[in-house]
Design a protein around this motif. Structure first.
Motif, PDB file in Angstrom:
ATOM      1  N   PHE A  13      20.165  -4.381   3.299  1.00 58.87           N
ATOM      2  CA  PHE A  13      19.174  -4.825   4.014  1.00 58.87           C
ATOM      3  C   PHE A  13      18.094  -3.030   3.659  1.00 58.87           C
ATOM      4  N   ILE A  14      16.921  -3.186   3.197  1.00 57.56           N
ATOM      5  CA  ILE A  14      16.174  -1.965   3.664  1.00 57.56           C
ATOM      6  C   ILE A  14      15.067  -2.628   4.710  1.00 57.56           C
ATOM      7  N   LEU A  15      14.653  -2.252   5.549  1.00 55.47           N
ATOM      8  CA  LEU A  15      13.868  -2.506   6.621  1.00 55.47           C
ATOM      9  C   LEU A  15      13.031  -1.750   6.919  1.00 55.47           C
ATOM     10  N   LEU A  16      10.939  -1.891   6.586  1.00 58.22           N
ATOM     11  CA  LEU A  16      10.200  -1.253   6.375  1.00 58.22           C
ATOM     12  C   LEU A  16       9.742  -0.625   7.643  1.00 58.22           C
ATOM     13  N   GLY A  17       9.165  -1.497   8.737  1.00 60.33           N
ATOM     14  CA  GLY A  17       9.944  -0.824  10.009  1.00 60.33           C
ATOM     15  C   GLY A  17       8.300  -0.972  10.054  1.00 60.33           C
ATOM     16  N   LEU A  18       8.126   0.106  11.526  1.00 62.01           N
ATOM     17  CA  LEU A  18       6.490  -0.939  11.843  1.00 62.01           C
ATOM     18  C   LEU A  18       5.271   0.339  10.821  1.00 62.01           C
ATOM     19  N   THR A  19       6.422   1.642  10.172  1.00 62.00           N
ATOM     20  CA  THR A  19       5.189   2.444   9.930  1.00 62.00           C
ATOM     21  C   THR A  19       5.770   3.340   8.493  1.00 62.00           C
ATOM     22  N   ASN A  20       5.114   3.763   7.650  1.00 66.55           N
ATOM     23  CA  ASN A  20       5.326   4.633   6.502  1.00 66.55           C
ATOM     24  C   ASN A  20       5.011   6.312   6.540  1.00 66.55           C
ATOM     25  N   GLN A  21       3.875   5.660   7.707  1.00 65.20           N
ATOM     26  CA  GLN A  21       3.469   7.047   8.248  1.00 65.20           C
ATOM     27  C   GLN A  21       4.180   8.090   8.166  1.00 65.20           C
ATOM     28  N   ASP A  22       4.142   9.596   8.324  1.00 65.59           N
ATOM     29  CA  ASP A  22       4.949  10.342   8.373  1.00 65.59           C
ATOM     30  C   ASP A  22       4.170  11.223  10.105  1.00 65.59           C
ATOM     31  N   ASP A  23       3.130  11.178   9.930  1.00 67.24           N
ATOM     32  CA  ASP A  23       2.524  11.769  10.741  1.00 67.24           C
ATOM     33  C   ASP A  23       2.026  10.891  12.178  1.00 67.24           C
ATOM     34  N   GLN A  24       2.851   9.168  12.008  1.00 63.09           N
ATOM     35  CA  GLN A  24       2.990   8.708  13.063  1.00 63.09           C
ATOM     36  C   GLN A  24       4.005   8.726  13.628  1.00 63.09           C
ATOM     37  N   LYS A  25       5.066   8.803  13.240  1.00 64.50           N
ATOM     38  CA  LYS A  25       6.923   8.397  13.090  1.00 64.50           C
ATOM     39  C   LYS A  25       6.418   9.316  14.721  1.00 64.50           C
ATOM     40  N   GLN A  26       6.195  10.534  14.746  1.00 63.53           N
ATOM     41  CA  GLN A  26       6.473  11.441  15.803  1.00 63.53           C
ATOM     42  C   GLN A  26       5.913  10.377  17.207  1.00 63.53           C
ATOM     43  N   LEU A  27       4.921  10.034  16.962  1.00 65.48           N
ATOM     44  CA  LEU A  27       4.237   9.575  18.215  1.00 65.48           C
ATOM     45  C   LEU A  27       4.425   8.408  18.671  1.00 65.48           C
ATOM     46  N   LEU A  28       5.534   7.137  17.694  1.00 63.43           N
ATOM     47  CA  LEU A  28       5.558   6.243  18.295  1.00 63.43           C
ATOM     48  C   LEU A  28       6.686   6.459  18.215  1.00 63.43           C
ATOM     49  N   PHE A  29       8.127   7.828  18.105  1.00 64.01           N
ATOM     50  CA  PHE A  29       9.098   7.726  18.912  1.00 64.01           C
ATOM     51  C   PHE A  29       9.276   8.248  19.922  1.00 64.01           C
ATOM     52  N   ALA A  30       8.080   9.182  20.369  1.00 59.52           N
ATOM     53  CA  ALA A  30       8.326   9.590  21.842  1.00 59.52           C
ATOM     54  C   ALA A  30       7.479   8.375  22.755  1.00 59.52           C
ATOM     55  N   ILE A  31       6.500   7.400  22.507  1.00 60.64           N
ATOM     56  CA  ILE A  31       6.175   5.990  23.066  1.00 60.64           C
ATOM     57  C   ILE A  31       7.679   5.136  23.202  1.00 60.64           C
ATOM     58  N   PHE A  32       7.826   4.705  22.419  1.00 61.32           N
ATOM     59  CA  PHE A  32       8.899   3.850  22.604  1.00 61.32           C
ATOM     60  C   PHE A  32      10.117   4.946  22.914  1.00 61.32           C
ATOM     61  N   LEU A  33      10.277   6.164  23.045  1.00 60.75           N
ATOM     62  CA  LEU A  33      11.869   6.391  23.987  1.00 60.75           C
ATOM     63  C   LEU A  33      10.633   6.240  25.027  1.00 60.75           C
ATOM     64  N   LEU A  34       9.921   6.605  25.625  1.00 62.47           N
ATOM     65  CA  LEU A  34       8.968   6.692  26.728  1.00 62.47           C
ATOM     66  C   LEU A  34      10.038   4.793  26.994  1.00 62.47           C
ATOM     67  N   ILE A  35       8.916   4.038  26.801  1.00 59.17           N
ATOM     68  CA  ILE A  35       8.971   3.235  27.127  1.00 59.17           C
ATOM     69  C   ILE A  35      10.562   2.067  27.059  1.00 59.17           C
ATOM     70  N   TYR A  36      11.337   2.358  26.088  1.00 58.50           N
ATOM     71  CA  TYR A  36      13.053   2.221  26.545  1.00 58.50           C
ATOM     72  C   TYR A  36      13.483   3.053  27.500  1.00 58.50           C
ATOM     73  N   SER A  37      13.186   4.117  27.986  1.00 64.62           N
ATOM     74  CA  SER A  37      13.633   4.666  29.354  1.00 64.62           C
ATOM     75  C   SER A  37      13.072   3.598  30.485  1.00 64.62           C
ATOM     76  N   VAL A  38      12.396   3.624  30.481  1.00 63.46           N
ATOM     77  CA  VAL A  38      11.160   3.300  31.174  1.00 63.46           C
ATOM     78  C   VAL A  38      12.428   1.601  31.964  1.00 63.46           C
ATOM     79  N   THR A  39      12.514   0.894  30.604  1.00 62.77           N
ATOM     80  CA  THR A  39      13.403  -0.395  30.850  1.00 62.77           C
ATOM     81  C   THR A  39      14.623  -0.284  31.001  1.00 62.77           C
ATOM     82  N   LEU A  40      15.295   1.229  30.998  1.00 62.31           N
ATOM     83  CA  LEU A  40      16.695   1.480  31.183  1.00 62.31           C
ATOM     84  C   LEU A  40      16.447   1.753  32.838  1.00 62.31           C
ATOM     85  N   VAL A  41      15.925   2.238  33.208  1.00 58.41           N
ATOM     86  CA  VAL A  41      15.570   2.741  34.824  1.00 58.41           C
ATOM     87  C   VAL A  41      15.376   1.830  35.495  1.00 58.41           C
TER      88      VAL A  41
END
Length: 320
Positions: A13-41
């Motif tokens: 299956f192909i998951l379209l994800g949250l965005t297909n804009q390359d310029d947004q992906k880096q920012l979203l990666f940083a945001i969700f990595l921070l959220i996941y880190s805070v979740t685990l900690v």
């Protein structure tokens, strides 16, 4: 799996994800990595704090530690896969991977519904029957309730996942979401989904109707009991013990109902994705904050832990 292979030609299956804009992906990666880190900690810290702090060895905090474990598991079902999608061009997920993700989503989602209901009953016993609280909410009963929570979660997960993937998938394989949610997957089936939709609705109601009913009845009795208290201080203290749980309930059920209980779920996929992010990724991060910032016992335990670590650090410096 053999049954699925006989009726299915779609292998990925192909998951379209949250965005297909390359310029947004880096920012979203940083945001969700921070959220996941805070979740685990936050959740691992809550589990460790409850385990090591004797004042927190009560039924309420035992259930809270189980909730923290569920939040870690729930977030881990979605976030690592989402983070990977921001870094790679391959947005596909295998058929088996989609099955596993949906099964785990159903397991932990059902488990959270059940556990929040048990926590509502725990508050009902604590406020309406305080003298019998430790007798009723014994350690044995709490463990049994957690076992039942996982048993029901596994049953619902098996039924809902099997119901979705027993259908043939022979054509479109693009899912307009960032995970294998049940409704988007059903839309890709090559056969009539009326029966599958009825099964989905029935077993969803089988979970939500009883749990929401128990929560509403529990808090109705709690409210009546609080109103009958003569002391304003006693009323304030009783309500404060429920505030964190009410906040967690509002966050979870509010976002879930906004996603799934609407006249036309297909009308705003982007809106649904945002709300889905909230209850699958953001809420697991917020729960330990809600229960720590609004809870005197947890804050006191944190202060004790910090002071012990501080003294330990001073002693180690003295040795060296």
């Amino acid at each position: 799996m053999a049954l699925w292979e006989n009726h299915t030609t779609v292998m990925r299956f192909i998951l379209l994800g949250l965005t297909n804009q390359d310029d947004q992906k880096q920012l979203l990666f940083a945001i969700f990595l921070l959220i996941y880190s805070v979740t685990l900690v936050g959740n691992l810290g809550m589990i460790d704090l409850i385990r090591t702090s004797s004042p927190l060895h009560t039924p309420m905090y035992f259930l809270l530690s189980v909730l923290s474990f569920l939040d870690i598991c729930n977030s881990s079902v979605f976030t690592p896969r989402l983070l990977t999608s921001f870094l790679t061009t391959d947005q596909s997920i295998s058929f088996a991977g989609c099955v596993v993700q949906m099964a785990l989503m159903n397991l932990h989602g059902t488990g959270e519904c059940m556990l929040l209901t048990i926590m509502a009953y725990d508050r009902f016993v604590a406020i309406c029957h305080p003298l019998l609280y430790h007798t009723i909410m014994s350690k044995r009963l709490c463990v049994q309730l957690v076992v039942v929570t996982y048993a029901v979660g596994m049953f619902i997960s098996a039924v809902q996942t099997g119901n979705a993937f027993s259908l043939p998938f022979c054509g479109p394989n693009v899912i307009d979401h960032y995970f294998c949610d049940i409704l988007p997957v059903l839309r890709l089936a090559c056969s009539d989904t009326t029966t599958a939709s009825i099964v989905l609705l029935f077993f969803s109601a089988l979970v939500t109707v009883p749990t929401v009913s128990v929560i509403l009845v529990s808090y109705a009795y709690i409210l009546i009991t609080i109103c009958r208290m003569r002391s304003l201080e006693a009323q304030r203290k009783a309500f404060s013990t429920c505030a964190s749980h009410l906040t967690a309930l509002s966050l979870f059920y509010g976002s879930v109902f906004l996603v799934y209980v609407q006249p036309n779920p297909d009308s705003a996929p982007a809106y649904n994705k945002i709300l889905s992010v909230f209850y699958t990724i953001v809420i697991p991060m917020l729960n330990p904050l809600v229960y720590s910032l609004r809870n005197k016992d947890v804050k006191a335990a944190v202060q004790v832990r910090v002071s012990k670590l501080h003294r330990k650090g001073i002693c180690q410096k003295g040795i060296w």
